[in-house]
Design a protein around this motif. Sequence first.
Motif, short mmCIF file in Angstrom:
data_model
loop_
_atom_site.label_atom_id
_atom_site.label_comp_id
_atom_site.label_asym_id
_atom_site.label_seq_id
_atom_site.Cartn_x
_atom_site.Cartn_y
_atom_site.Cartn_z
N LEU A 179 0.88 -1.17 0.00
CA LEU A 179 0.00 0.00 0.00
C LEU A 179 0.91 1.21 0.00
O LEU A 179 1.68 1.43 0.94
N SER A 180 0.85 1.99 -1.08
CA SER A 180 1.74 3.13 -1.25
C SER A 180 0.90 4.36 -1.57
O SER A 180 -0.11 4.27 -2.26
N PHE A 181 1.32 5.52 -1.04
CA PHE A 181 0.53 6.74 -1.20
C PHE A 181 1.15 7.67 -2.22
O PHE A 181 2.37 7.84 -2.27
N ASP A 182 0.28 8.29 -3.03
CA ASP A 182 0.76 9.21 -4.06
C ASP A 182 1.06 10.58 -3.46
O ASP A 182 0.80 10.83 -2.28
N ALA A 183 1.59 11.46 -4.30
CA ALA A 183 2.03 12.77 -3.82
C ALA A 183 0.88 13.60 -3.24
O ALA A 183 1.06 14.32 -2.25
N ALA A 184 -0.32 13.48 -3.82
CA ALA A 184 -1.45 14.26 -3.34
C ALA A 184 -1.85 13.83 -1.93
O ALA A 184 -2.14 14.67 -1.07
N THR A 185 -1.86 12.51 -1.69
CA THR A 185 -2.19 12.02 -0.36
C THR A 185 -1.15 12.45 0.66
O THR A 185 -1.47 12.88 1.77
N VAL A 186 0.12 12.33 0.27
CA VAL A 186 1.21 12.72 1.18
C VAL A 186 1.10 14.20 1.53
O VAL A 186 1.25 14.59 2.69
N ALA A 187 0.82 15.04 0.53
CA ALA A 187 0.71 16.48 0.78
C ALA A 187 -0.44 16.78 1.73
O ALA A 187 -0.34 17.64 2.60
N ARG A 188 -1.54 16.03 1.60
CA ARG A 188 -2.70 16.27 2.45
C ARG A 188 -2.41 15.92 3.90
O ARG A 188 -3.00 16.47 4.83
#
Length: 267
Positions: A179-188
């Motif tokens: 399960l890996s998170f994209d840049a948008a999720t990380v920024a949020r």
Amino acid sequence: MSQPEPTMSLPVQLLPEHAVHRLYQYRKSISTRPFTARGKSLKRCGQCLLSERYCTCGARALLNSNAAFLLLMYDDEVLKPTNSGRLIADLVPDTHAFLWSRTEVAPEVLALLSDPRYQPFVVFPGEYATEGQQVLGEINSQSLFALGKRPLFVMLDGSWREAVKMFRKSPYLAGLPLLSFDAATVARYALRKGQRDFQFGTAEVAAMVLDAMGEKANAEALGMWFDLFIECSLLGRSRRPSTDMSVRDGLLQRFAEHMALDSTEKD
């Protein structure tokens, strides 16, 4: 002159100890010398490891979550007062914790990963995936529940360098989906800065996990619990004036109200 006591008192009733509490006691029992960290002279609570004056154990409450977590903790990580992995176990009832070893794997870990009641996922950046390893950005919880399975999220708990080592030196994790998170999720979820975009505390990543499986209220609760942990840590280290408890008290109240509202809505 004695320091003023915190202005908001906590409930007297405490919840039972959890997996990280037990692992902490075990790790202490096998230590050949006392673990020392910054603030070693501070009188700490034996469970939350915060200063006794700012202990949050009385505010702990359990989430109604369909998630399960497996914490693999690097050596003395469980002894560190700054460790946030314990915050997951504070709130999520189905949380397991074990020490990681390169040469020996606890049979209980392998049993959990092969338990038909669970579908394990390793929470780690997709760029580290081994050849053929599935990488996901979200979890279809309903499909899993229809199969009678609960998602089991494997968290590698240590410094970034330690986590990479754990991932690469644990062949039993190679066949599990990531399960890996994209840049948008990380920024949020950028609650604090790191050397890399995804370098968050373990509890912060767990909040992303809960959000990814649709448990937004639980993700918010864990985020609040993490914020309270940070504030109380700073108070204990004299990084906040102990005469002003407004932030700490506000966080306590927000968390209590959130948990009460969520409980009412589920009822």
